[in-house]
Design a protein around this motif. Structure first.
Motif, PDB file in Angstrom:
ATOM      1  N   MET A 117      67.725  88.983  75.498  1.00 11.48           N
ATOM      2  CA  MET A 117      66.428  88.450  75.085  1.00 11.48           C
ATOM      3  C   MET A 117      66.147  88.767  73.614  1.00 11.48           C
ATOM      4  O   MET A 117      65.618  87.940  72.886  1.00 11.48           O
ATOM      5  CB  MET A 117      65.309  88.991  75.975  1.00 11.48           C
ATOM      6  CG  MET A 117      65.380  88.475  77.405  1.00 11.48           C
ATOM      7  SD  MET A 117      65.414  86.686  77.540  1.00 11.48           S
ATOM      8  CE  MET A 117      63.829  86.276  76.875  1.00 11.48           C
ATOM      9  N   ALA A 118      66.506  89.967  73.178  1.00 12.59           N
ATOM     10  CA  ALA A 118      66.315  90.322  71.771  1.00 12.59           C
ATOM     11  C   ALA A 118      67.160  89.428  70.876  1.00 12.59           C
ATOM     12  O   ALA A 118      66.716  89.002  69.805  1.00 12.59           O
ATOM     13  CB  ALA A 118      66.667  91.790  71.548  1.00 12.59           C
ATOM     14  N   TYR A 119      68.361  89.110  71.299  1.00 13.55           N
ATOM     15  CA  TYR A 119      69.224  88.238  70.517  1.00 13.55           C
ATOM     16  C   TYR A 119      68.629  86.837  70.404  1.00 13.55           C
ATOM     17  O   TYR A 119      68.617  86.240  69.336  1.00 13.55           O
ATOM     18  CB  TYR A 119      70.611  88.182  71.159  1.00 13.55           C
ATOM     19  CG  TYR A 119      71.546  87.217  70.477  1.00 13.55           C
ATOM     20  CD1 TYR A 119      72.123  87.543  69.259  1.00 13.55           C
ATOM     21  CD2 TYR A 119      71.822  85.983  71.033  1.00 13.55           C
ATOM     22  CE1 TYR A 119      72.983  86.671  68.621  1.00 13.55           C
ATOM     23  CE2 TYR A 119      72.674  85.093  70.401  1.00 13.55           C
ATOM     24  CZ  TYR A 119      73.245  85.444  69.189  1.00 13.55           C
ATOM     25  OH  TYR A 119      74.082  84.570  68.568  1.00 13.55           O
ATOM     26  N   PHE A 120      68.129  86.309  71.502  1.00 17.44           N
ATOM     27  CA  PHE A 120      67.568  84.959  71.484  1.00 17.44           C
ATOM     28  C   PHE A 120      66.246  84.888  70.731  1.00 17.44           C
ATOM     29  O   PHE A 120      65.857  83.826  70.264  1.00 17.44           O
ATOM     30  CB  PHE A 120      67.402  84.418  72.897  1.00 17.44           C
ATOM     31  CG  PHE A 120      68.695  83.981  73.515  1.00 17.44           C
ATOM     32  CD1 PHE A 120      69.563  83.134  72.845  1.00 17.44           C
ATOM     33  CD2 PHE A 120      69.062  84.423  74.762  1.00 17.44           C
ATOM     34  CE1 PHE A 120      70.754  82.729  73.405  1.00 17.44           C
ATOM     35  CE2 PHE A 120      70.251  84.031  75.342  1.00 17.44           C
ATOM     36  CZ  PHE A 120      71.101  83.183  74.656  1.00 17.44           C
ATOM     37  N   LYS A 121      65.553  86.001  70.594  1.00 23.41           N
ATOM     38  CA  LYS A 121      64.313  86.010  69.821  1.00 23.41           C
ATOM     39  C   LYS A 121      64.594  86.051  68.331  1.00 23.41           C
ATOM     40  O   LYS A 121      63.694  85.910  67.524  1.00 23.41           O
ATOM     41  CB  LYS A 121      63.452  87.213  70.212  1.00 23.41           C
ATOM     42  CG  LYS A 121      62.809  87.045  71.566  1.00 23.41           C
ATOM     43  CD  LYS A 121      61.949  88.236  71.889  1.00 23.41           C
ATOM     44  CE  LYS A 121      61.323  88.069  73.261  1.00 23.41           C
ATOM     45  NZ  LYS A 121      60.550  89.258  73.629  1.00 23.41           N
ATOM     46  N   GLY A 122      65.849  86.262  67.955  1.00 17.36           N
ATOM     47  CA  GLY A 122      66.217  86.189  66.553  1.00 17.36           C
ATOM     48  C   GLY A 122      66.219  87.517  65.835  1.00 17.36           C
ATOM     49  O   GLY A 122      66.119  87.563  64.617  1.00 17.36           O
ATOM     50  N   PHE A 123      66.351  88.596  66.539  1.00 12.65           N
ATOM     51  CA  PHE A 123      66.445  89.886  65.875  1.00 12.65           C
ATOM     52  C   PHE A 123      67.826  90.018  65.260  1.00 12.65           C
ATOM     53  O   PHE A 123      68.385  89.051  64.778  1.00 12.65           O
ATOM     54  CB  PHE A 123      66.157  91.033  66.855  1.00 12.65           C
ATOM     55  CG  PHE A 123      64.718  91.058  67.309  1.00 12.65           C
ATOM     56  CD1 PHE A 123      63.691  91.147  66.396  1.00 12.65           C
ATOM     57  CD2 PHE A 123      64.402  90.975  68.653  1.00 12.65           C
ATOM     58  CE1 PHE A 123      62.364  91.157  66.817  1.00 12.65           C
ATOM     59  CE2 PHE A 123      63.088  90.993  69.080  1.00 12.65           C
ATOM     60  CZ  PHE A 123      62.073  91.085  68.156  1.00 12.65           C
ATOM     61  N   GLU A 124      68.414  91.157  65.282  1.00 12.92           N
ATOM     62  CA  GLU A 124      69.713  91.374  64.665  1.00 12.92           C
ATOM     63  C   GLU A 124      70.844  91.028  65.636  1.00 12.92           C
ATOM     64  O   GLU A 124      70.636  90.945  66.840  1.00 12.92           O
ATOM     65  CB  GLU A 124      69.827  92.824  64.211  1.00 12.92           C
ATOM     66  CG  GLU A 124      69.575  93.808  65.335  1.00 12.92           C
ATOM     67  CD  GLU A 124      69.378  95.219  64.825  1.00 12.92           C
ATOM     68  OE1 GLU A 124      69.923  96.130  65.457  1.00 12.92           O
ATOM     69  OE2 GLU A 124      68.693  95.393  63.818  1.00 12.92           O
ATOM     70  N   PRO A 125      72.039  90.802  65.129  1.00 15.42           N
ATOM     71  CA  PRO A 125      73.181  90.474  65.993  1.00 15.42           C
ATOM     72  C   PRO A 125      73.484  91.605  66.983  1.00 15.42           C
ATOM     73  O   PRO A 125      73.245  92.774  66.688  1.00 15.42           O
ATOM     74  CB  PRO A 125      74.341  90.292  65.030  1.00 15.42           C
ATOM     75  CG  PRO A 125      73.745  90.159  63.689  1.00 15.42           C
ATOM     76  CD  PRO A 125      72.398  90.797  63.718  1.00 15.42           C
TER      77      PRO A 125
END
Length: 66
Positions: free
Chosen positions: A50-58
């Motif tokens: 979910m963090a990845y899809f929200k656009g945080f860091e790789p």
């Protein structure tokens, strides 16, 4: 032949459920319920995705969920 064995297996499971429903339910629940650490790992994985899809860091092995 697979159909015959499938019906036989369903008959055995149904008869076990009718004869002793409480122990069958308890056995089924014990078999399919994952352990606590497995649930925690699954939750960590969902949070990372979910963090990845929200656009945080790789995603890397070092920056998983906190």
């Amino acid at each position: 032949m697979r159909v015959v064995f499938g019906f036989a297996a369903a008959g055995v499971l149904l008869s076990a459920y009718v004869i002793c429903p409480d122990s069958v339910r308890a056995s089924f629940a014990e078999t399919v319920t994952p352990e606590e650490h497995v649930l925690e790992d699954m939750q960590d994985g969902v949070e990372t995705i979910m963090a990845y899809f929200k656009g945080f860091e790789p995603i890397t092995p070092d920056n998983g969920p906190v």
